[in-house]
Design an enzyme around this catalytic site. Structure first.
Site, PDB file in Angstrom:
ATOM      1  N   GLU A 278      12.873  54.415 -24.206  1.00 29.63           N
ATOM      2  CA  GLU A 278      11.826  55.338 -24.658  1.00 29.63           C
ATOM      3  C   GLU A 278      10.477  54.960 -24.047  1.00 29.63           C
ATOM      4  O   GLU A 278       9.757  55.801 -23.506  1.00 29.63           O
ATOM      5  CB  GLU A 278      11.693  55.296 -26.191  1.00 29.63           C
ATOM      6  CG  GLU A 278      12.854  55.875 -26.955  1.00 29.63           C
ATOM      7  CD  GLU A 278      13.926  54.834 -27.268  1.00 29.63           C
ATOM      8  OE1 GLU A 278      14.035  53.820 -26.529  1.00 29.63           O
ATOM      9  OE2 GLU A 278      14.664  55.046 -28.246  1.00 29.63           O
TER      10      GLU A 278
ATOM     11  N   ARG B  72       8.951  43.404 -35.029  1.00 27.35           N
ATOM     12  CA  ARG B  72       8.334  43.941 -36.261  1.00 27.35           C
ATOM     13  C   ARG B  72       7.313  42.995 -36.863  1.00 27.35           C
ATOM     14  O   ARG B  72       6.724  43.298 -37.894  1.00 27.35           O
ATOM     15  CB  ARG B  72       9.424  44.305 -37.265  1.00 27.35           C
ATOM     16  CG  ARG B  72      10.381  43.170 -37.587  1.00 27.35           C
ATOM     17  CD  ARG B  72      11.624  43.688 -38.299  1.00 27.35           C
ATOM     18  NE  ARG B  72      12.673  42.673 -38.439  1.00 27.35           N
ATOM     19  CZ  ARG B  72      13.542  42.349 -37.494  1.00 27.35           C
ATOM     20  NH1 ARG B  72      13.483  42.909 -36.312  1.00 27.35           N
ATOM     21  NH2 ARG B  72      14.471  41.439 -37.717  1.00 27.35           N
TER      22      ARG B  72
HETATM   23  C1  G6Q Z   1      11.679  44.975 -33.839  1.00 30.76           C
HETATM   24  C2  G6Q Z   1      12.787  45.527 -33.092  1.00 30.76           C
HETATM   25  C3  G6Q Z   1      12.486  46.810 -32.366  1.00 30.76           C
HETATM   26  C4  G6Q Z   1      11.669  46.636 -31.103  1.00 30.76           C
HETATM   27  C5  G6Q Z   1      11.690  47.935 -30.311  1.00 30.76           C
HETATM   28  C6  G6Q Z   1      10.874  47.859 -29.043  1.00 30.76           C
HETATM   29  O1  G6Q Z   1      11.722  43.953 -34.482  1.00 30.76           O
HETATM   30  O2  G6Q Z   1      13.331  44.591 -32.261  1.00 30.76           O
HETATM   31  O3  G6Q Z   1      11.842  47.736 -33.205  1.00 30.76           O
HETATM   32  O4  G6Q Z   1      10.362  46.260 -31.408  1.00 30.76           O
HETATM   33  O5  G6Q Z   1      13.013  48.271 -30.017  1.00 30.76           O
HETATM   34  O6  G6Q Z   1      11.317  46.844 -28.214  1.00 30.76           O
HETATM   35  P1  G6Q Z   1      10.450  46.407 -26.975  1.00 30.76           P
HETATM   36  O7  G6Q Z   1       9.170  45.864 -27.486  1.00 30.76           O
HETATM   37  O8  G6Q Z   1      11.249  45.374 -26.237  1.00 30.76           O
HETATM   38  O9  G6Q Z   1      10.221  47.640 -26.150  1.00 30.76           O
END
Ligand code: G6Q
Length: 537
Positions: free
Chosen positions: A211, A266
């Site tokens: 994304e 997170r």
């Molecule tokens: C958070 C998760 C997840 C992650 C996103 C974005 O604890 O791992 O929400 O932050 O998938 O990942 P990237 O920062 O690697 O793009």
């Protein structure tokens, strides 16, 4: 041995059988002063937990459970940089992101605190340059718009905190958060903006997330189409742990703000992931927010458990989740600026504690993380509160309110807070048949207008919404989630379900793109849906 087999768990089960039907009306009648005694305070946060279906004995038994789970030792392990994220063999050190300059926290013998402050200093210098107009776009126009591109942990934190602290932000600039891969998110965010005045902050720990990279490339084209390739370095900066991919994208790594594998997504908005927020509110305010986080960290680390806010919230949550069988928790901030808080807590809690094997990989034999939901009051009152008041489900709620308003408009704040006080009161005490009848309600309506009550709530009352109190509030919930995860003996710091989602779609992308009707080898439902999509597209 599973916590469920412990004597402490057994004691809670027997105790539950004796108190489960006790009404909050009876608890307050038996101890009219419980509203004065059942509270705890830390920094600017006051927690009243008296409107919960528990007695002082319940609390003692829950505290004994925390001791049994060796919670204190585990807290120390986290703060000292032990690799408590066992599946990924990583330390869990979001607390180091807000540690003071002179703290020493070692990972593999290396003190990480100077690294943290070096990045914070670089972020501060950069933020000041943007805020003062010293950093310009390719045509030397001042940056007026900042767009953060990221998703999940690289979006929700800064997006929530920007909204929460909007009143402290530079109002001559706009700040937007693009996360969804749906092209609508990008198109709407950039509508009417001048690329020459727009700065993109690409936030991604891995710098490979579909994304984020798709949105980042679309942003790159949007800038390059108007300003040419050379403009990229003026309009893009990154927060990431992956300098190779950042460079490959075309961002000068001098304009990359790093963080580390011991920062979970997170738990990352205090790191470089918070850059857009720092640009918005300035380094000083950002520092106040970090100090708020740190104050709650210290409280969690040092306060006795019976006065420890995150521990109390965690234990009370366990009481409902594991003994009453409550499946959800509603978090209800009475502040419009906190309209994204519950979405943020949803990820924090559900991604951390949504696990079904324990730390050794064995299936858990207890219920783990709850479903978290909610919206700011008073809006929800006119919608789903009906189910909380009169439905068949038990929904523990956290009410979060502020003593001072951000905007003192007429009598709005007192009206808002009157609702903040009235709802937990009504939920706890309800309205009996006798009371309804005494109001002269027609007979046929009486049963419909009886409120059973006995719905548990926590009331969290904060002085006012500032960067400092926001930091305290977020850290409170981070550590609540930690407390629960440790007692359930799960790893709150991995997210394999999210990782799975990152690869699943990749199998389907080629068949959507194929010119000829592809051979489909999914199940019959997925195949039929894909064929229909290709026909209709
Ligand atoms: C958070 C998760 C997840 C992650 C996103 C974005 O604890 O791992 O929400 O932050 O998938 O990942 P990237 O920062 O690697 O793009």
């Amino acid at each position: 041995m599973s916590i469920r087999s412990s004597a402490e768990w057994g004691a809670l089960e027997s105790h539950f059988a004796s108190v489960k039907d006790t009404h909050l009306r009876d608890l307050f009648a038996a101890d009219p002063g419980r509203g004065d005694t059942m509270h705890a305070e830390a920094g600017d946060i006051y927690l009243d937990y008296s409107k919960n279906r528990l007695t002082s004995e319940t609390l003692q038994l829950l505290l004994a459970l925390a001791e049994r789970a060796d919670l204190r030792q585990h807290i120390d392990d986290m703060f000292s940089g032990k690799k408590i994220n066992v599946t990924e063999r990583r330390a869990v050190l979001h607390t180091a992101l807000r540690a003071p300059r002179d703290a020493v926290i070692e990972v593999d013998g290396h003190n990480v605190v100077p690294d943290v402050h070096e990045v914070l200093d670089r972020m501060a210098a950069f933020s000041e340059r943007v805020r003062t107009g010293d950093w310009t776009g390719a045509t030397e126009k001042r940056i007026r718009n900042v767009i953060n591109i990221g998703i999940g942990g690289s979006d929700l934190g800064p997006a929530m905190a920007f909204e929460a602290l909007k009143n402290f932000s530079d109002r001559d600039m706009t700040f937007q958060y693009v996360s969804n891969i749906d092209g609508t998110a990008f198109v709407e965010a950039t509508r009417g903006l001048d690329p020459a005045e727009t700065l993109f902050v690409i936030c991604s720990k891995t710098f490979t997330t579909l994304e984020t990279m798709t949105n980042a490339h679309t942003a790159r084209n949007w800038v390059v189409d108007t300003l040419g390739d050379a403009a990229v370095e003026h309009h893009f900066v990154a927060a990431s742990t992956n300098s190779e991919e950042v460079a490959r994208f075309g961002i000068d790594t001098d304009n990359m703000f790093p963080f580390w594998d011991w920062v979970g997504g997170r738990y990352s908005y205090d790191s470089a992931i918070g850059l857009s927020l720092m640009v918005a509110i300035g380094p000083e305010r950002f520092g106040e927010m970090l100090a708020g986080f740190h104050a709650m960290d210290e409280h969690f680390r040092t306060a006795p458990f019976d006065r420890n806010l995150p521990v109390l919230l965690g234990l009370i949550g366990i009481w409902y989740n594991n003994f009453f069988g409550a499946e959800t928790v509603s978090i209800l901030p009475y502040d419009q600026y906190l309209w994204r808080l519950t979405s943020y807590f949803q990820q924090l809690d559900m991604e951390s504690d949504g696990k079904s094997v324990d730390r050794s990989g064995d299936p858990v034999d207890v219920q783990t993380g709850p479903i978290v939901w909610g919206q700011p009051g008073t809006n929800g009152q006119h919608a789903y509160y009906q189910l909380i008041h009169q439905g068949t489900k038990l929904i523990p709620c956290d009410f979060i309110g502020f003593a001072k308003p951000t905007h003192d408009v007429g009598d709005h704040h007192n009206l808002l807070m009157a609702n903040y006080f009235a709802q937990p009161e009504a939920l706890a005490f309800g309205k009996t048949r006798e009371e309804v009848e005494a109001e002269g309600v027609p007979d046929h309506q009486v049963p419909h207008r009886v409120f059973r009550g006995n719905h548990p709530t926590n009331s969290i009352l904060v002085s006012e919404l500032t960067p400092h109190t926001l930091g305290q509030l977020i850290a409170l919930y981070e550590h609540k989630v930690f407390t629960q995860g440790w007692i359930w003996d799960i790893n709150s710091f991995d997210q394999w379900g999210v990782e799975l989602g990152k690869v699943l779609a990749n199998r389907i992308i080629p068949v959507l793109d194929a010119a000829e009707d592809p051979d489909l080898d999914h199940d019959s439902s997925t195949n039929a849906l894909i064929r229909r999509f290709r026909r209709l597209r």
